[in-house]
Motif scaffolding. Sequence first.
Motif, PDB file in Angstrom:
ATOM      1  N   LYS A   4      10.783 118.035  46.774  1.00 47.07           N
ATOM      2  CA  LYS A   4      11.132 118.070  45.355  1.00 47.07           C
ATOM      3  C   LYS A   4      10.533 116.821  44.705  1.00 47.07           C
ATOM      4  O   LYS A   4       9.682 116.158  45.280  1.00 47.07           O
ATOM      5  N   LEU A 276       1.349 127.104  46.342  1.00 48.99           N
ATOM      6  CA  LEU A 276       1.521 125.668  46.167  1.00 48.99           C
ATOM      7  C   LEU A 276       1.245 124.912  47.462  1.00 48.99           C
ATOM      8  O   LEU A 276       0.710 123.812  47.454  1.00 48.99           O
ATOM      9  N   GLN A 294       4.608 128.341  50.246  1.00 45.27           N
ATOM     10  CA  GLN A 294       5.419 127.952  49.089  1.00 45.27           C
ATOM     11  C   GLN A 294       4.644 128.275  47.818  1.00 45.27           C
ATOM     12  O   GLN A 294       3.457 127.978  47.700  1.00 45.27           O
ATOM     13  N   TYR A 295       5.338 128.889  46.840  1.00 42.12           N
ATOM     14  CA  TYR A 295       4.720 129.290  45.581  1.00 42.12           C
ATOM     15  C   TYR A 295       5.283 128.454  44.434  1.00 42.12           C
ATOM     16  O   TYR A 295       6.437 128.006  44.471  1.00 42.12           O
ATOM     17  N   SER A 296       4.451 128.291  43.411  1.00 42.03           N
ATOM     18  CA  SER A 296       4.916 127.618  42.199  1.00 42.03           C
ATOM     19  C   SER A 296       5.277 128.622  41.120  1.00 42.03           C
ATOM     20  O   SER A 296       6.078 128.326  40.239  1.00 42.03           O
ATOM     21  N   ASN A 297       4.681 129.801  41.160  1.00 42.83           N
ATOM     22  CA  ASN A 297       4.982 130.842  40.174  1.00 42.83           C
ATOM     23  C   ASN A 297       4.879 132.218  40.833  1.00 42.83           C
ATOM     24  O   ASN A 297       3.781 132.724  41.044  1.00 42.83           O
ATOM     25  N   PRO A 298       6.025 132.822  41.209  1.00 43.98           N
ATOM     26  CA  PRO A 298       7.386 132.316  41.025  1.00 43.98           C
ATOM     27  C   PRO A 298       7.709 131.225  42.048  1.00 43.98           C
ATOM     28  O   PRO A 298       7.032 131.103  43.059  1.00 43.98           O
ATOM     29  N   GLU A 299       8.768 130.440  41.782  1.00 47.14           N
ATOM     30  CA  GLU A 299       9.177 129.400  42.717  1.00 47.14           C
ATOM     31  C   GLU A 299       9.888 130.073  43.892  1.00 47.14           C
ATOM     32  O   GLU A 299      11.018 130.517  43.776  1.00 47.14           O
ATOM     33  N   ASN A 327      13.818 132.952  46.983  1.00 44.13           N
ATOM     34  CA  ASN A 327      13.504 132.535  45.624  1.00 44.13           C
ATOM     35  C   ASN A 327      14.342 131.322  45.243  1.00 44.13           C
ATOM     36  O   ASN A 327      15.521 131.239  45.595  1.00 44.13           O
ATOM     37  N   PHE A 328      13.714 130.380  44.541  1.00 44.69           N
ATOM     38  CA  PHE A 328      14.430 129.216  44.022  1.00 44.69           C
ATOM     39  C   PHE A 328      14.670 129.448  42.532  1.00 44.69           C
ATOM     40  O   PHE A 328      13.732 129.463  41.739  1.00 44.69           O
ATOM     41  N   ASN A 330      15.464 128.067  39.531  1.00 49.92           N
ATOM     42  CA  ASN A 330      15.559 126.821  38.798  1.00 49.92           C
ATOM     43  C   ASN A 330      15.495 127.083  37.298  1.00 49.92           C
ATOM     44  O   ASN A 330      15.116 128.160  36.853  1.00 49.92           O
ATOM     45  N   LYS A 332      14.027 127.084  33.727  1.00 46.13           N
ATOM     46  CA  LYS A 332      12.662 127.195  33.215  1.00 46.13           C
ATOM     47  C   LYS A 332      12.451 126.367  31.955  1.00 46.13           C
ATOM     48  O   LYS A 332      11.307 126.196  31.525  1.00 46.13           O
TER      49      LYS A 332
END
Length: 652
Positions: A4, A276, A294-299, A327-328, A330, A332
């Motif tokens: 993080k 990511l 790990q993805y940034s979009n979607p998290e 899925n995280f 968080n 937006k």
Amino acid sequence: LVPKKNSVYLLNLKTNLIIVNLKCLSDPKKNLVVMNLSSIFNFQTIYIFIGFNDGTINVWKLDWVKKLIVSVSLSGHNKPITKLMIFEKKWGLISGCKKGNIIFWNLIKKSGILKIKEAHNGEINGLIFQKGGITSQILILSSGTDNLLKIWNWTYGNCIKIIRFMKYIIKDLFFFDHGLFLLSFNKNITGIGKIDNNVECLVFGYLKRASVNILEREFICIKSKFIIYCGEKDLNIFSVKKDSLEKKQILENLVIKNIRNILEGPFVFSLEGKILGIDLWKKLEDKEIFFLVQYSNPEALDLLKFSIEKKSNNIIKYILTRLIRRNFKNHKSEIREILWFSNDSFVLSLCSASKDIHSWHINSQKCVKIVKVFSYGLCLEFFDLNSILMGTKNGNIEIYDIFSGNLIWKKFNAHNGPIWTIDFSKNNQFFCSGGYDGILRIWESRFNEIVLSKKLFLNDQIILIKTILEKNVLITVGLSSNILVFKLDTLEFSFSFQGHILPVISMAISDNFKILGTSSVDKTLRLWNIPKKNLMKLILPGDSIITAIVFQPFSQNLFTGSRNGSIKYWQINSFHLLTELNFHKGPIWTIKLSETGKYLATGSQDKLLIIWKISKTNKIKNNNNNHSKDFKKTENLKRLIEKLCKNKKKSP
């Protein structure tokens, strides 16, 4: 292991629960920039290495058997860490920074062995150990933005060889296999090389890759006998041909400028998100490879299995299967409002720009529900135990069911312009709304209907409203900085508090209804005595505007949130500052105490919702650990949890 902004946490993929959260507590403003995990572990002891933007390195040792976590901080760089490399055999660590310095660390002694200043003229972008291969020496290879590849002696720290590349620009270095290493260049070029017996020369072959879907900062993962390239949403896998890395054939193959003769592929797989980061491990002699993406979009996180099947007609089939997705959920956008409910077990957070309301379970630290709303919400209040009331940017008032997320009631154009504030009475029979049009409206609930009962016309925008039903008091604040007090039943003007010279932006009332706290753009905090109708105390909190206020029940102490992201805890009797916390990186728009007063929630422009635990000594701590406690669930809450459990069982 999920990074993080300034911490990492271990996540159990099966249960989707956070096992442990590791944070550098000395300075919450530090940002994580590079991370590495020791490969010598058997799930009993894990070493995690984190590099920060201030040049420090934190090492965490996690012993699962002894249930012990030990942290050590290494200081030697004064610029952000760019590379960390672990040498398990010697218990060594090498770090590179943005200034071009390299430091050799002894992890047993917890100190630096050797520092090479300006090893490169610019940022260190590649750092590896050259293990195995033809030479018996322990060598370190480094690359920098000066486009030089340097070879160092681990024992003495001297530079043995310097190679300059003219045609391509080096982006990163990776250890491969059999003493080989890979160089990532610009123009989608990968180079492969090896050091000979005398460390005199390097022989290279090159691989030209497809230019589609390649990120500006490309991710290349080299492990086992596979080379994996990550595009924006693509995974390209090259496998090393069987027996192509035999010692007798290595140099012969590398002389050829294209290394396709030792690689097979690529095998291209499209993934469901913007990549990511990636890691992998193998088992059963490379027949099964597991990827963690790990993805940034979607998290989100995906656990994938790459398997090889050989058909009867000697055709090899490559299969990529998703085993788990997590899925995280968080925020937006920035957090405008917070509400506690269900006896401190859940907290709601309103994100205006993204048009959603998150419902967070405190014990599990998970978002159990996201309610998508139709408008940009500016203020939020409870309508009853099952629904919430929201004032919107376009002047509408909307009521949503917390558990189903359905829109129950909507009043179009309740105000002409944005609704800045809503306050609901304690008897749940009426609520007040105010906004841009300068008209205070009182709405009543009659026979399952909501009707407008009263209006109060003010020559000013209404920023804040507070009602005290027990005292028949209505307090309003406008842009004029005047605080007006009316009789609640007749809306007759009673008196005003004057003193602020700029608009008031936050207001709170103590639980005994005697003290009114207000803060203004004039950077002052004022405490007013409501029964005596005078100013009790003028406090100058510092160089930042206070944006949120809440009184602590039973103690009459005060929490404030500021535009610079700081949280302050004030003692009312002496007017002294007891505690100051700096964690948020943006203005704090809302600050709320839980129903029992055990927790404090803060929401900010930085999209963070932080839960603080208040100890008996009135010190507050960041609540990163799970807290088990019994709480009474409503019937709707039970149905929601049962539905969530059923959905989990159905998910693959």
